[in-house]
Design a protein around this motif. Sequence first.
Motif, PDB file in Angstrom:
ATOM      1  N   GLY A   1       0.776  -1.227   0.000  1.00  0.00           N
ATOM      2  CA  GLY A   1       0.000   0.000   0.000  1.00  0.00           C
ATOM      3  C   GLY A   1       0.807   1.277   0.000  1.00  0.00           C
ATOM      4  O   GLY A   1       0.239   2.363   0.114  1.00  0.00           O
TER       5      GLY A   1
ATOM      6  N   ARG B   1     -10.177  -2.622  -2.190  1.00  0.00           N
ATOM      7  CA  ARG B   1     -10.087  -1.219  -1.797  1.00  0.00           C
ATOM      8  C   ARG B   1     -10.863  -0.370  -2.800  1.00  0.00           C
ATOM      9  O   ARG B   1     -10.842  -0.657  -3.999  1.00  0.00           O
ATOM     10  CB  ARG B   1      -8.621  -0.751  -1.763  1.00  0.00           C
TER      11      ARG B   1
ATOM     12  N   GLN C   1      -3.926  -2.358  -3.105  1.00  0.00           N
ATOM     13  CA  GLN C   1      -4.566  -1.296  -3.894  1.00  0.00           C
ATOM     14  C   GLN C   1      -4.609  -1.710  -5.374  1.00  0.00           C
ATOM     15  O   GLN C   1      -5.630  -2.066  -5.889  1.00  0.00           O
ATOM     16  CB  GLN C   1      -3.813   0.016  -3.712  1.00  0.00           C
TER      17      GLN C   1
ATOM     18  N   GLY D   1      -6.858   1.529  -6.866  1.00  0.00           N
ATOM     19  CA  GLY D   1      -7.869   0.739  -6.172  1.00  0.00           C
ATOM     20  C   GLY D   1      -8.837   0.078  -7.140  1.00  0.00           C
ATOM     21  O   GLY D   1      -8.739   0.232  -8.355  1.00  0.00           O
TER      22      GLY D   1
END
Length: 317
Positions: free
Chosen positions: A71, A112, A93, A106
Amino acid sequence: MEALWSRPLHARPGTHAVAAEGGVLVVAERHSRLARLDPRSGEMLWEHRIESRWGSAAVGGGHCLYVSQTGVLDCLDAHDGRPRWQLRMPAHQHHLTVGGDLAFVGGWRGYRPMTRIRLSDGTPVPGVVTSADVSRPVPVGSGALLFAARDEPALYLVRSVDRADRWVVPAPVDFPDAGDAFGDGVVFVCGRRTVMAFGPERGVQALWRHDRDLPWCPPVLGGGTLWLAEDASVTVVDLVTGGRTVVTDLPRGAVCAGVATPAGALLPRGDGHLVVVDRSGRICARVRVPAPIDRLLPGDGDLVHVAGKGHLTTLGA
């Protein structure tokens, strides 16, 4: 086409841990570095330490971005690799894309939400684009991005401002876990047999209805010709006359999306093979690269970058 250079990466990076745009080529290699390479020679121009080679890279507007599996999103100066900003987000992500003055990240597997981040300073833009499981967005001009939602018969066009357009299609767009739904153009398979194209002004347009199920691999469209890569063959369709030619003298296996070239379509096949099929259905070039192929990236001019298991190879005319 022929191989100009090949570079061992000492590890198999994620499918989208390589990006090429505007003469900039970057790839995650070894276990913990992002490198910019000269597209024509493969020479390393700069390197930057990253937390994981399993991630997504994107290039645009003089920026180079990389989001690791953990991330951490790094933004670097594409010219010299100097850090500009870093943003720490939750893990998983992926689907990193640049659209205008924003980065979108995302939406992979719906883990996400897809969000927007300002390229200038790494500030998140309030609001969620989508929290669904979506395809990897592709730029379609003027800062707009196009994506499809899994199991939903629709396409979404998101602009850098707070505006999204939705087009209904006959069936959901099939795409693999890596998220590649669209071929160069933008062309895609709707359901299992209908080939469609998208343009920001005209919306969606049906091009061809095949007589059998197609694999998830996006088609190639160029100059009124459609190339459909199947596991045992390639079908070349003349969209003006409706005529078609089936090519069978080639290695088995449709691996990933091909790209249009001046000579025809460059199509990846199993076991590191690539073939160039022209508009008449003639195979005019065969190339083999050192590793199984994961992805093709069009480069500047006649270049095509081939990302595979442990290698990055560049082809040219």
